[in-house]
Scaffold this active site. Sequence first.
Site, PDB file in Angstrom:
ATOM      1  N   GLU A 231      -6.451   4.769   8.314  1.00  0.00           N
ATOM      2  CA  GLU A 231      -6.384   6.087   7.911  1.00  0.00           C
ATOM      3  C   GLU A 231      -7.695   6.762   7.241  1.00  0.00           C
ATOM      4  O   GLU A 231      -7.861   7.954   7.561  1.00  0.00           O
ATOM      5  CB  GLU A 231      -5.195   6.229   7.122  1.00  0.00           C
ATOM      6  CG  GLU A 231      -4.025   5.899   7.588  1.00  0.00           C
ATOM      7  CD  GLU A 231      -2.681   5.406   6.799  1.00  0.00           C
ATOM      8  OE1 GLU A 231      -2.916   5.446   5.749  1.00  0.00           O
ATOM      9  OE2 GLU A 231      -1.747   4.870   7.635  1.00  0.00           O
TER      10      GLU A 231
ATOM     11  N   GLY B 110       2.834   2.352  10.744  1.00  0.00           N
ATOM     12  CA  GLY B 110       3.800   3.437  10.558  1.00  0.00           C
ATOM     13  C   GLY B 110       4.609   3.780  11.981  1.00  0.00           C
ATOM     14  O   GLY B 110       5.507   4.574  12.016  1.00  0.00           O
TER      15      GLY B 110
ATOM     16  N   ASN C   6       0.943  -1.001   0.297  1.00  0.00           N
ATOM     17  CA  ASN C   6      -0.038  -0.003  -0.059  1.00  0.00           C
ATOM     18  C   ASN C   6       0.907   1.092  -0.051  1.00  0.00           C
ATOM     19  O   ASN C   6       1.567   1.578   1.030  1.00  0.00           O
ATOM     20  CB  ASN C   6      -0.887  -0.175   1.338  1.00  0.00           C
ATOM     21  CG  ASN C   6      -1.798   1.276   1.343  1.00  0.00           C
ATOM     22  OD1 ASN C   6      -1.781   1.799   0.309  1.00  0.00           O
ATOM     23  ND2 ASN C   6      -2.481   1.287   2.482  1.00  0.00           N
TER      24      ASN C   6
ATOM     25  N   LYS D 296       0.121   4.166  -0.276  1.00  0.00           N
ATOM     26  CA  LYS D 296      -0.460   5.354   0.170  1.00  0.00           C
ATOM     27  C   LYS D 296      -0.351   6.547  -0.483  1.00  0.00           C
ATOM     28  O   LYS D 296      -0.328   6.489  -1.792  1.00  0.00           O
ATOM     29  CB  LYS D 296      -0.007   5.590   1.781  1.00  0.00           C
ATOM     30  CG  LYS D 296      -0.155   4.352   2.497  1.00  0.00           C
ATOM     31  CD  LYS D 296       0.008   4.414   4.242  1.00  0.00           C
ATOM     32  CE  LYS D 296      -0.145   3.096   4.491  1.00  0.00           C
ATOM     33  NZ  LYS D 296       0.038   3.205   6.173  1.00  0.00           N
TER      34      LYS D 296
ATOM     35  N   SER E 125       3.841  -2.217  10.305  1.00  0.00           N
ATOM     36  CA  SER E 125       5.267  -2.274  10.567  1.00  0.00           C
ATOM     37  C   SER E 125       6.018  -3.446   9.990  1.00  0.00           C
ATOM     38  O   SER E 125       6.808  -3.996  10.604  1.00  0.00           O
ATOM     39  CB  SER E 125       5.734  -1.767  11.800  1.00  0.00           C
ATOM     40  OG  SER E 125       5.286  -0.407  12.155  1.00  0.00           O
TER      41      SER E 125
ATOM     42  N   GLU F 291      -5.171  -4.901  10.616  1.00  0.00           N
ATOM     43  CA  GLU F 291      -3.998  -4.095  10.950  1.00  0.00           C
ATOM     44  C   GLU F 291      -4.374  -3.281  12.225  1.00  0.00           C
ATOM     45  O   GLU F 291      -5.078  -2.296  12.334  1.00  0.00           O
ATOM     46  CB  GLU F 291      -4.152  -2.868   9.906  1.00  0.00           C
ATOM     47  CG  GLU F 291      -3.633  -3.461   8.401  1.00  0.00           C
ATOM     48  CD  GLU F 291      -3.182  -2.498   7.235  1.00  0.00           C
ATOM     49  OE1 GLU F 291      -2.087  -2.631   6.859  1.00  0.00           O
ATOM     50  OE2 GLU F 291      -3.685  -1.378   7.158  1.00  0.00           O
TER      51      GLU F 291
HETATM   52  P1  13P Z   1       3.347   0.303   7.558  1.00  0.00           P
HETATM   53  O1  13P Z   1       3.741  -0.924   6.982  1.00  0.00           O
HETATM   54  O2  13P Z   1       4.129   1.644   7.014  1.00  0.00           O
HETATM   55  O3  13P Z   1       3.341   0.071   9.137  1.00  0.00           O
HETATM   56  O4  13P Z   1       1.722   0.430   7.034  1.00  0.00           O
HETATM   57  C1  13P Z   1       1.103  -0.557   7.110  1.00  0.00           C
HETATM   58  C2  13P Z   1      -0.358  -0.023   6.404  1.00  0.00           C
HETATM   59  O5  13P Z   1      -1.171   0.804   6.638  1.00  0.00           O
HETATM   60  C3  13P Z   1      -0.615  -0.951   5.251  1.00  0.00           C
HETATM   61  O6  13P Z   1      -1.852  -0.739   4.946  1.00  0.00           O
END
Ligand code: 13P
Length: 249
Positions: A96, A172, A9, A11, A212, A166
């Site tokens: 998010e 993050g 992802n 983002k 993460s 998640e």
């Molecule tokens: P990170 O791997 O940066 O923690 O993000 C996970 C995420 O939100 C995937 O959709």
Amino acid sequence: MRRKVVAGNWKMNKGLKDSTALVQEIIQKNNSFNCDVYVAPAFPFLNEVSVVSSSSQIKVLAQNVSSKSNGAFTGEVSVDMLKSINIKSVIIGHSERRMLFGEDDKTLKMKLENCFKNDMEVFFCIGEKLDMREKGMQNDVIENQLENTLFDIDNVNLEKLIIAYEPVWAIGTGVNANSDQVQEIHCHIRKLLNFRYGKESSDLIPIIYGGSLKPDNSRNIFNCSDVDGGLVGGASLNSETFIKIIDSI
Ligand code: 13P
């Protein structure tokens, strides 16, 4: 056997050049994966990334979609628009979107209904915040999230459903859920799916972990019996780390 899935992802990262370059790098470095691989670039680049990856194993995933079909909804993107550029999969309910853009269960339910009605594949994200984990209420949170949305609709195409667990506190932050925590909650999600849809049909639904994920923790997490892959954020923005995670499955 359940299929294995690893998705990146991206983002709100990477413009046109960087998006196409990243997918090209992934294809050049490894074009024979032993699981289903997806990347989710930002909306404006879905088409280009899809064209570049069309003759590879990589599938392209949208990060969001509207619950509406068409009309006066400024800034929205419909399922038909995605389908018109050959995008058949979408992430729904990312934390998010829930937290920063106010997407509540009612909205998510409408989005899910719209996707299943239109034969889209859905990565449906669920997960608890830190305070609920600290109170030991993570199972109640995900149960509620499922009951108020997915479990409350009739037209779910189980073959087009992937659940992404998640935990919000792991996204993050560099602090991943450990393999015991992941296995425990994935096992609980599997039981909920079995109860709602019957064991035979629901056993085919992949449950993947996100939060993460990195090359040095993915193998342990992917080794858990109820983990069928991962949804990778930060580490998917680099071809090398993303490929290492894919290869660890
Ligand atoms: P990170 O791997 O940066 O923690 O993000 C996970 C995420 O939100 C995937 O959709």
